[in-house]
Motif scaffolding. Structure first.
Motif, short mmCIF file in Angstrom:
data_model
loop_
_atom_site.label_atom_id
_atom_site.label_comp_id
_atom_site.label_asym_id
_atom_site.label_seq_id
_atom_site.Cartn_x
_atom_site.Cartn_y
_atom_site.Cartn_z
N SER A 56 0.85 -1.18 0.00
CA SER A 56 0.00 0.00 0.00
C SER A 56 0.89 1.23 0.00
O SER A 56 2.03 1.19 0.49
CB SER A 56 -0.91 0.00 1.23
OG SER A 56 -1.58 1.24 1.33
N SER A 85 -8.92 1.61 3.12
CA SER A 85 -7.65 0.89 3.06
C SER A 85 -7.44 0.46 1.62
O SER A 85 -8.23 -0.30 1.07
CB SER A 85 -7.69 -0.35 3.96
OG SER A 85 -7.97 0.01 5.29
N GLU A 86 -6.38 0.96 1.02
CA GLU A 86 -6.09 0.60 -0.38
C GLU A 86 -4.93 -0.38 -0.41
O GLU A 86 -3.84 -0.08 0.09
CB GLU A 86 -5.75 1.86 -1.18
CG GLU A 86 -5.66 1.60 -2.67
CD GLU A 86 -5.41 2.87 -3.45
OE1 GLU A 86 -6.38 3.46 -3.97
OE2 GLU A 86 -4.24 3.29 -3.53
N ILE A 87 -5.18 -1.54 -0.98
CA ILE A 87 -4.18 -2.60 -1.04
C ILE A 87 -3.93 -2.95 -2.50
O ILE A 87 -4.88 -3.15 -3.27
CB ILE A 87 -4.66 -3.88 -0.31
CG1 ILE A 87 -5.21 -3.54 1.09
CG2 ILE A 87 -3.55 -4.92 -0.24
CD1 ILE A 87 -4.19 -3.06 2.07
N TRP B 162 1.32 -0.54 8.40
CA TRP B 162 0.80 0.82 8.27
C TRP B 162 1.73 1.80 8.96
O TRP B 162 2.23 1.53 10.04
CB TRP B 162 -0.61 0.93 8.88
CG TRP B 162 -1.62 0.11 8.15
CD1 TRP B 162 -2.05 -1.13 8.50
CD2 TRP B 162 -2.29 0.44 6.94
NE1 TRP B 162 -2.95 -1.59 7.58
CE2 TRP B 162 -3.13 -0.65 6.60
CE3 TRP B 162 -2.27 1.55 6.10
CZ2 TRP B 162 -3.93 -0.65 5.48
CZ3 TRP B 162 -3.09 1.55 4.98
CH2 TRP B 162 -3.90 0.46 4.67
#
Lengths: 155, 246
Positions: A56, A85-87, B162
């Motif tokens: 990402s 959420s960009e995957i 993240w």
């Protein structure tokens, strides 16, 4: 009667003391399990699954199936900072990439003083590109410490 | 690039889950009264049903929950106080008003958390003792209400992918209501000084949930994530005596 009072007082204090614990012993992971099924022979010929990776633009690294995956499943946490959420799904010998955009509702929970906060998710909408992806099924929308989310991707 | 989407189709949920809890409390209370009436073998222990004496205010107990002292050792992040007023009506019925304040402050490696609030509980205790008219062994019911607020900052999730971006949640205020059933003892240690404990079941009615920031501990109620909380209180009371001749 007063004897029983003392006995019960001691018992109840003992119960309260035994509840005290300073360490986080709980499993606080809230994961989305993505299961990949490759039916396209063009992809199996290039070892698509063995070379599959996820990344990402908001990640500091990537997830490689060869390192973290098993049984065609990769697990990841959705963004704790955003509802989106960009995957990106890629494979070494594949010329194109596919993108998953997962829109979720987040619930911030103060789990315990020892463990701190966790985020539960509820998958609201999943957008995906169809360069290689044939279809997607969401089999579990809820993501919590007691239940992983489940998405199946068919190529 | 072609795109497709899968959207969740919501299913309407109802609130039947609360009805069972409320019925449980009511039926449990009724069962206790029924026990008092039907068990003649325990006449020495339980108060008679038929008593036509008028109710007389025989004293007011002022109490402090000494169980909160354990916070000093086991929950140093929390400071709380609870006091009680107990109106003794003929040693059988006790009108009870309890209230408290609670403040929690935690600074940890991966979060900061603050909460503060107060609560009040109003209800009745029913003494089932006959043999010890100055003591108490019985059951009680309460309605509780808490007003509190909480906030958090510097929340960091230790995820390896993240990019860590500390989260902060502004202060939010809540009103929470619950029902409480108890059983317990109060015994006179020295003249007009009583010690007592109660075992409690608290059932949340409303105001416990927040979809964005679930309250951790609700003053007077306990863990916000639970519909039902168990607890115990330990009180020392001083009884202000009057109407002694009646």
């Amino acid at each position: 009667m007063k004897f029983s009072v003392y006995i019960l007082i001691i018992t109840l204090f003992a119960l309260i003391y035994s509840c005290s614990d300073d360490t986080c012993n709980a499993d606080t992971d809230t994961l989305l399990n993505i299961e990949f099924t490759v039916n396209d022979t063009n992809l199996t010929n290039i070892d698509f699954m063995d070379n599959l990776s996820l990344y990402s633009t908001q990640w500091s690294d990537s997830i490689h199936y060869s390192e973290e995956g098993s049984n065609e499943i990769l697990s990841l946490m959705l963004s704790p900072n955003s509802d989106t959420s960009e995957i990106i799904i890629t494979s070494v010998n594949a010329g194109l990439k596919d993108t998953l955009t997962i829109i979720s509702q987040r619930e911030l929970i103060f789990y315990s003083p020892e463990c701190g906060f966790i985020t539960n998710y509820f998958i609201d909408t999943l957008f995906y590109s169809i360069n290689y992806i044939d279809s997607i099924a969401i089999t579990s929308y809820q993501i919590s410490t007691s239940k992983d989310g489940q998405v199946q991707i068919y190529f | 690039m072609l795109l497709q989407a899968i959207k969740f189709q919501p299913v309407k949920m109802d609130r039947f889950k609360y009805i069972f809890s409320i019925l449980f409390v009511i039926l449990t209370s009724l069962a206790c009264f029924g026990q008092e009436k039907g068990n003649k073998q325990d006449e020495d222990l339980y108060a008679p049903i038929e008593d036509k004496e008028p109710l007389v205010l025989k004293g007011i107990k002022v109490g402090v929950n000494v169980g909160r002292v354990t916070d000093f050792f086991f929950k140093p992040e929390r400071r709380s106080t609870e006091v009680s007023l107990d109106f003794n009506l003929s040693n059988k019925y006790f009108g009870v008003v309890e209230g408290g304040i609670s403040e929690t402050s935690m600074i940890k490696e991966n979060y900061w958390y603050d909460s503060e609030g107060s609560y009040i509980k109003v209800g009745m205790d029913f003494n089932m003792l006959k043999k010890y008219p100055t003591d108490y062994f019985g059951i009680g019911i309460r309605i509780g209400k808490a007003d509190f607020k909480h906030s958090a900052s510097h929340i960091i999730f230790e995820d390896s992918h993240w990019i860590a971006d500390p989260i902060a949640v502004d202060s939010k205020s809540y009103n929470t209501y619950w029902l409480e059933a108890s059983f317990g003892l109060k015994g006179e240690l020295i003249k007009n000084v009583y010690f007592g404990w109660s075992a409690l079941v608290r059932i949340g009615v409303s105001g416990r949930k927040d979809a964005q920031f679930q309250p951790y501990e609700i003053p007077g109620f306990g863990k916000g994530a639970n519909s039902i909380n168990l607890g115990a209180t330990y009180y020392i009371y001083y009884q202000i005596p009057f109407n002694k001749n009646k």
